[in-house]
Scaffold this active site. Structure first.
Site, PDB file in Angstrom:
ATOM      1  N   ARG A  33      97.416  -6.021 -12.629  1.00 35.54           N
ATOM      2  CA  ARG A  33      98.804  -6.442 -12.543  1.00 35.54           C
ATOM      3  C   ARG A  33      99.813  -5.392 -12.959  1.00 35.54           C
ATOM      4  NH1 ARG A  33      99.780 -12.687 -14.158  1.00 35.54           N
ATOM      5  NH2 ARG A  33      99.826 -13.456 -12.027  1.00 35.54           N
ATOM      6  N   ASP A  79      88.753 -12.884  -8.317  1.00 33.43           N
ATOM      7  CA  ASP A  79      89.711 -13.979  -8.426  1.00 33.43           C
ATOM      8  C   ASP A  79      88.955 -15.289  -8.562  1.00 33.43           C
ATOM      9  OD1 ASP A  79      92.852 -14.208  -8.083  1.00 33.43           O
ATOM     10  OD2 ASP A  79      91.932 -16.033  -7.316  1.00 33.43           O
ATOM     11  N   TYR A 157      93.383 -26.523  -6.601  1.00 32.15           N
ATOM     12  CA  TYR A 157      93.662 -25.634  -5.456  1.00 32.15           C
ATOM     13  C   TYR A 157      93.119 -26.223  -4.158  1.00 32.15           C
ATOM     14  CZ  TYR A 157      95.714 -21.669  -7.896  1.00 32.15           C
ATOM     15  OH  TYR A 157      96.569 -20.857  -8.596  1.00 32.15           O
TER      16      TYR A 157
HETATM   17  O1  CP3 Z   1      92.059 -10.688 -15.692  1.00 35.11           O
HETATM   18  C1  CP3 Z   1      91.990  -9.876 -14.735  1.00 35.11           C
HETATM   19  O2  CP3 Z   1      92.797  -8.960 -14.594  1.00 35.11           O
HETATM   20  C2  CP3 Z   1      90.835  -9.989 -13.759  1.00 35.11           C
HETATM   21  C3  CP3 Z   1      91.210 -10.300 -12.402  1.00 35.11           C
HETATM   22  C4  CP3 Z   1      91.812 -11.660 -12.103  1.00 35.11           C
HETATM   23  C5  CP3 Z   1      92.635 -11.868 -10.961  1.00 35.11           C
HETATM   24  N1  CP3 Z   1      92.905 -13.199 -10.881  1.00 35.11           N
HETATM   25  C6  CP3 Z   1      93.074 -10.820 -10.008  1.00 35.11           C
HETATM   26  C7  CP3 Z   1      94.246 -11.073  -9.130  1.00 35.11           C
HETATM   27  C8  CP3 Z   1      91.660 -12.892 -12.746  1.00 35.11           C
HETATM   28  C9  CP3 Z   1      90.927 -13.253 -14.042  1.00 35.11           C
HETATM   29  C10 CP3 Z   1      92.333 -13.868 -11.949  1.00 35.11           C
HETATM   30  C11 CP3 Z   1      92.341 -15.295 -12.288  1.00 35.11           C
HETATM   31  C12 CP3 Z   1      93.220 -16.213 -11.560  1.00 35.11           C
HETATM   32  N2  CP3 Z   1      93.574 -16.190 -10.235  1.00 35.11           N
HETATM   33  C13 CP3 Z   1      93.803 -17.378 -12.128  1.00 35.11           C
HETATM   34  C14 CP3 Z   1      93.579 -17.840 -13.562  1.00 35.11           C
HETATM   35  C15 CP3 Z   1      94.404 -17.128 -14.542  1.00 35.11           C
HETATM   36  C16 CP3 Z   1      95.867 -17.499 -14.563  1.00 35.11           C
HETATM   37  O3  CP3 Z   1      96.678 -16.582 -14.367  1.00 35.11           O
HETATM   38  O4  CP3 Z   1      96.173 -18.675 -14.812  1.00 35.11           O
HETATM   39  C17 CP3 Z   1      94.548 -18.012 -11.129  1.00 35.11           C
HETATM   40  C18 CP3 Z   1      95.341 -19.292 -11.288  1.00 35.11           C
HETATM   41  C19 CP3 Z   1      94.396 -17.253  -9.934  1.00 35.11           C
HETATM   42  C20 CP3 Z   1      94.940 -17.543  -8.572  1.00 35.11           C
HETATM   43  C21 CP3 Z   1      95.784 -16.443  -8.050  1.00 35.11           C
HETATM   44  N3  CP3 Z   1      95.307 -15.205  -7.639  1.00 35.11           N
HETATM   45  C22 CP3 Z   1      97.193 -16.436  -7.865  1.00 35.11           C
HETATM   46  C23 CP3 Z   1      98.109 -17.595  -8.209  1.00 35.11           C
HETATM   47  C24 CP3 Z   1      97.551 -15.174  -7.333  1.00 35.11           C
HETATM   48  C25 CP3 Z   1      98.907 -14.676  -6.868  1.00 35.11           C
HETATM   49  C26 CP3 Z   1      99.794 -14.126  -7.865  1.00 35.11           C
HETATM   50  C27 CP3 Z   1      99.182 -13.397  -9.070  1.00 35.11           C
HETATM   51  O5  CP3 Z   1      99.197 -12.167  -9.161  1.00 35.11           O
HETATM   52  O6  CP3 Z   1      98.689 -14.115  -9.942  1.00 35.11           O
HETATM   53  C28 CP3 Z   1      96.360 -14.400  -7.253  1.00 35.11           C
HETATM   54  C29 CP3 Z   1      96.269 -12.999  -6.777  1.00 35.11           C
HETATM   55  C30 CP3 Z   1      95.677 -12.001  -7.688  1.00 35.11           C
HETATM   56  N4  CP3 Z   1      94.547 -12.207  -8.426  1.00 35.11           N
HETATM   57  C31 CP3 Z   1      96.155 -10.693  -7.911  1.00 35.11           C
HETATM   58  C32 CP3 Z   1      95.266 -10.092  -8.806  1.00 35.11           C
HETATM   59  C33 CP3 Z   1      95.296  -8.687  -9.320  1.00 35.11           C
HETATM   60  C34 CP3 Z   1      97.382 -10.036  -7.247  1.00 35.11           C
HETATM   61  C35 CP3 Z   1      96.966  -9.561  -5.897  1.00 35.11           C
HETATM   62  C36 CP3 Z   1      97.651  -8.335  -5.363  1.00 35.11           C
HETATM   63  O7  CP3 Z   1      97.397  -7.204  -5.837  1.00 35.11           O
HETATM   64  O8  CP3 Z   1      98.374  -8.537  -4.399  1.00 35.11           O
END
Ligand code: CP3
Length: 350
Positions: A33, A79, A157
């Site tokens: 992120r 994810d 979801y």
């Molecule tokens: O902790 C870490 O950095 C490991 C990687 C990780 C990702 N998602 C990568 C990701 C982890 C542990 C997750 C968990 C995840 N994914 C959750 C639970 C944690 C939380 O935040 O409550 C949830 C609800 C999701 C679902 C999800 N994935 C959403 C809502 C989104 C979009 C917006 C965002 O960034 O959260 C994602 C995409 C996502 N997952 C990205 C990343 C790095 C962004 C994608 C990009 O680079 O475009």
């Protein structure tokens, strides 16, 4: 202290509740992120899913925060939504918006059509490959965290088809069709157990369950439709410590402490003393600085971080109260991490 445990890395010793020289630190969502190096890597891929499915890239994104920030644990880049996909419910990651499921669960036939257990977990070979590769590259530097979404959050979801303001479709299903809800939650749980077992076989040292939408449920429903499944997952994988992070579930802390988990993650709404009084002396607590605290100036971040460490006392893993936000200034993240890395228990002035 027996030598097998004192040889363990700091993060795993802390997760087991052992005395540690300072609390370990990592950030939820640290992989992907915040770092410019991540964005550079991400630019090579047409979309998020192509990135997730590439073990070389996933491994690199996992290692970046360890190399660049010096955190005490790595979390595998993946994810939580890979599980519904493996069960047969495809998703899209819409740029700047988030996940969207073209098809959602609407009836019994749709639940019956989902694959589950080992057959579904087999489709996630790319995650296991990324774990093996990362474990090798880490070469023992820090432990590797595996993870999955908690069954209720994945259920949400699958019903909503994405994020939601009210989660009323998912919450409604629990009232309207409780039996079918349990069938679906059990299928998700069976898949998650098979998936997490494979993660451990591939090198995960600790597993975290993300129950991001825990706070949407009334306490009685959380107890009926969430806790038993979390418990099943924890009990099925005794080989490694487990962390449950149930966002918004302050009301369920006693239930979570009764699960076979070693660490309980806290969001920033929960005062540490409130949590400790409910979970008892044993569980290690993880968290819980407001992610927005990292937008403050350096001095304020240092003070807030030290205050948090002192308030939690021992049996604590430092983290934020939710994932780090994408536009958090890197200097803020560094101030937070460095404060913990430099922390010495015996120094009263810092
Ligand atoms: O902790 C870490 O950095 C490991 C990687 C990780 C990702 N998602 C990568 C990701 C982890 C542990 C997750 C968990 C995840 N994914 C959750 C639970 C944690 C939380 O935040 O409550 C949830 C609800 C999701 C679902 C999800 N994935 C959403 C809502 C989104 C979009 C917006 C965002 O960034 O959260 C994602 C995409 C996502 N997952 C990205 C990343 C790095 C962004 C994608 C990009 O680079 O475009």
């Amino acid at each position: 202290m027996p030598s097998e445990t004192s040889n363990l890395p700091l993060f795993l010793r802390a997760a087991q509740g052992l005395e540690v020289e300072r609390p370990p630190v990592w950030l939820m969502r640290q992989a992907g992120r915040i770092l410019p190096e991540y964005r550079a890597l991400r630019a090579h891929f047409p979309d998020f899913k192509a990135f997730v499915k590439n073990p070389d890239a996933a491994s690199e994104a996992t290692l970046q925060p360890v190399d660049i920030l010096g955190v005490d644990a790595a979390i595998i880049f993946s994810d939580i939504l890979v599980v519904p996909e493996a069960m047969g419910l495809d998703y899209e990651m819409v740029e700047a918006k988030g996940p969207r499921f073209p098809k959602v669960i609407e009836n019994e036939a749709a639940v019956a059509a989902l694959q589950s257990g080992a057959a579904a977990a087999e489709k996630l070979d790319y995650v296991y490959a990324a774990l093996r590769q990362t474990k090798q590259a880490l070469n023992g530097r820090v432990p590797l965290i595996g993870f999955a979404g908690a069954p209720w959050t994945i259920f949400a979801y699958m019903l909503e088809g994405g994020g939601s303001k009210t989660f009323s479709k998912a919450r409604r299903m629990l009232y309207a069709e409780p039996e079918l809800s349990h069938v679906l939650l059990q299928k998700i749980t069976d898949t998650t157990i098979a998936y997490l077992r494979r993660q451990v076989q591939s090198g995960a040292d600790l597993l975290q369950l993300f129950d991001s939408w825990a706070g949407e449920l009334p306490p009685a429903h959380y107890r009926t439709f969430a806790v038993p499944y979390l418990n099943q997952i924890c009990a099925a994988i005794p080989e490694v410590p487990k962390t449950i992070f149930a966002k918004g579930a302050w009301f369920a802390l006693e239930d979570l402490a009764a699960c076979d988990c070693q660490v309980i993650g806290l969001d920033w709404n929960i005062p540490p003393a409130f949590a400790r009084a409910r979970v008892g002396a044993l569980p290690v607590l993880q968290g819980n600085l407001d992610p927005c605290a990292l937008y403050a100036d350096k001095k304020s971040i240092q003070l807030a971080t030290l205050e948090m460490i002192r308030t939690f006392g021992h049996r604590h893993i430092v983290n934020l109260g939710h994932g780090v936000y994408p536009d958090t200034p890197l200097d803020g993240v560094r101030a937070f991490v460095d404060t913990v890395l430099e922390y010495r228990k015996d120094s009263s002035s810092h």
